[in-house]
Design a protein around this motif. Structure first.
Motif, short mmCIF file in Angstrom:
data_model
loop_
_atom_site.label_atom_id
_atom_site.label_comp_id
_atom_site.label_asym_id
_atom_site.label_seq_id
_atom_site.Cartn_x
_atom_site.Cartn_y
_atom_site.Cartn_z
N ASN A 1 0.83 -1.21 0.00
CA ASN A 1 0.00 0.00 0.00
C ASN A 1 0.86 1.26 0.00
O ASN A 1 0.56 2.23 0.67
N GLY A 2 1.97 1.22 -0.72
CA GLY A 2 2.85 2.38 -0.81
C GLY A 2 3.80 2.55 0.36
O GLY A 2 4.58 3.49 0.38
N ALA A 3 3.75 1.67 1.36
CA ALA A 3 4.61 1.79 2.54
C ALA A 3 5.80 0.83 2.41
O ALA A 3 5.62 -0.33 2.04
N ASN A 4 6.98 1.31 2.71
CA ASN A 4 8.18 0.47 2.68
C ASN A 4 8.53 0.03 4.09
O ASN A 4 8.49 0.82 5.02
N TYR A 5 8.89 -1.25 4.23
CA TYR A 5 9.37 -1.77 5.50
C TYR A 5 10.18 -3.02 5.24
O TYR A 5 10.25 -3.50 4.12
N GLN A 6 10.80 -3.54 6.29
CA GLN A 6 11.65 -4.72 6.17
C GLN A 6 11.00 -5.91 6.86
O GLN A 6 10.26 -5.73 7.83
N THR A 7 11.30 -7.11 6.36
CA THR A 7 10.86 -8.33 7.04
C THR A 7 12.07 -9.21 7.33
O THR A 7 13.06 -9.18 6.60
N ASN A 8 11.97 -9.95 8.39
CA ASN A 8 13.00 -10.90 8.77
C ASN A 8 12.28 -12.20 9.12
O ASN A 8 11.30 -12.18 9.86
N THR A 9 12.73 -13.32 8.59
CA THR A 9 12.05 -14.59 8.81
C THR A 9 12.93 -15.54 9.61
O THR A 9 14.10 -15.73 9.29
N LEU A 10 12.35 -16.13 10.65
CA LEU A 10 13.00 -17.16 11.46
C LEU A 10 12.19 -18.45 11.33
O LEU A 10 10.97 -18.40 11.19
N VAL A 11 12.85 -19.59 11.39
CA VAL A 11 12.17 -20.88 11.41
C VAL A 11 12.68 -21.65 12.61
O VAL A 11 13.89 -21.90 12.73
N THR A 12 11.77 -22.02 13.52
CA THR A 12 12.19 -22.73 14.73
C THR A 12 12.43 -24.21 14.42
O THR A 12 12.03 -24.72 13.37
N GLN A 13 13.05 -24.89 15.37
CA GLN A 13 13.31 -26.33 15.22
C GLN A 13 12.02 -27.13 15.13
O GLN A 13 12.00 -28.23 14.59
N THR A 14 10.93 -26.58 15.66
CA THR A 14 9.64 -27.29 15.62
C THR A 14 8.81 -26.91 14.39
O THR A 14 7.66 -27.31 14.29
N GLY A 15 9.38 -26.12 13.48
CA GLY A 15 8.70 -25.80 12.23
C GLY A 15 7.83 -24.56 12.26
O GLY A 15 7.07 -24.32 11.33
N ILE A 16 7.95 -23.74 13.29
CA ILE A 16 7.18 -22.50 13.34
C ILE A 16 7.92 -21.45 12.51
O ILE A 16 9.11 -21.22 12.70
N VAL A 17 7.21 -20.83 11.58
CA VAL A 17 7.78 -19.76 10.76
C VAL A 17 7.34 -18.43 11.38
O VAL A 17 6.14 -18.19 11.56
N ILE A 18 8.31 -17.60 11.73
CA ILE A 18 8.04 -16.32 12.38
C ILE A 18 8.60 -15.21 11.51
O ILE A 18 9.77 -15.23 11.14
N LYS A 19 7.75 -14.24 11.20
CA LYS A 19 8.20 -13.06 10.46
C LYS A 19 8.13 -11.86 11.38
O LYS A 19 7.15 -11.66 12.10
N GLN A 20 9.19 -11.07 11.35
CA GLN A 20 9.23 -9.82 12.12
C GLN A 20 9.26 -8.68 11.11
O GLN A 20 10.03 -8.71 10.15
#
Length: 158
Positions: free
Chosen positions: A57-76
């Protein structure tokens, strides 16, 4: 006695930086600590300049992705060096206290704006979250609207 006090102070000063995690509302410089605490794979990006750039929507930002040992995908999601949102999905619920930081108490104590057997939404003036799931599949997201770029809402976080 003085030596014991010195030892305790030394240990406290060394371990203090380890408690500075990249949680909602905090600085992105400590994202690597999230990977350690959540037992996740190291983030693809190690500094703000190399984080994935996103335009919504015209806004710029950054994402960072982590994947835990149990398969949880986390985006910050971050903007101007601060984490303004998180999103996750996986077979278990991640450590929400870790992800929400100081906002975890708000999440726990606020009256849900919507609640069902499989979903819970919390909406306050400066914290919005949506969590849902059933055994083996959980997902959620949270945002701090005051830190998010203009036009970015909880529905923008994917």
């Amino acid at each position: 006695m003085k030596n014991n006090l010195k030892t305790i102070l030394l240990i406290a000063s060394i371990s203090a930086p380890l408690s500075a995690w990249a949680t909602l509302g905090e600085n992105t410089s400590s994202i690597m600590n999230d990977a350690i605490v959540l037992k996740a794979s190291a983030p693809v990006a190690q500094d703000q300049q190399s984080l994935d750039q996103v335009t919504t929507n015209g806004a710029n930002y950054q994402t960072n992705t982590l994947v835990t040992q149990t398969g949880i995908v986390i985006k910050q999601f971050s903007n101007n060096g601060n984490v303004f949102g998180v999103a996750w999905h996986g077979p278990k619920v991640p450590n929400q206290s870790q992800l929400f930081g100081k906002y975890f108490t708000i999440y726990q104590t606020s009256q849900p704006s919507y609640k069902s057997l499989t979903m819970r939404k919390v909406s306050t003036s400066d914290f919005v979250s949506s969590t849902s799931g059933w055994m083996g599949h959980y997902e959620g997201k949270a945002i701090i609207p005051s830190l998010a770029p203009a036009n970015v809402t909880i529905n923008s976080l994917k």
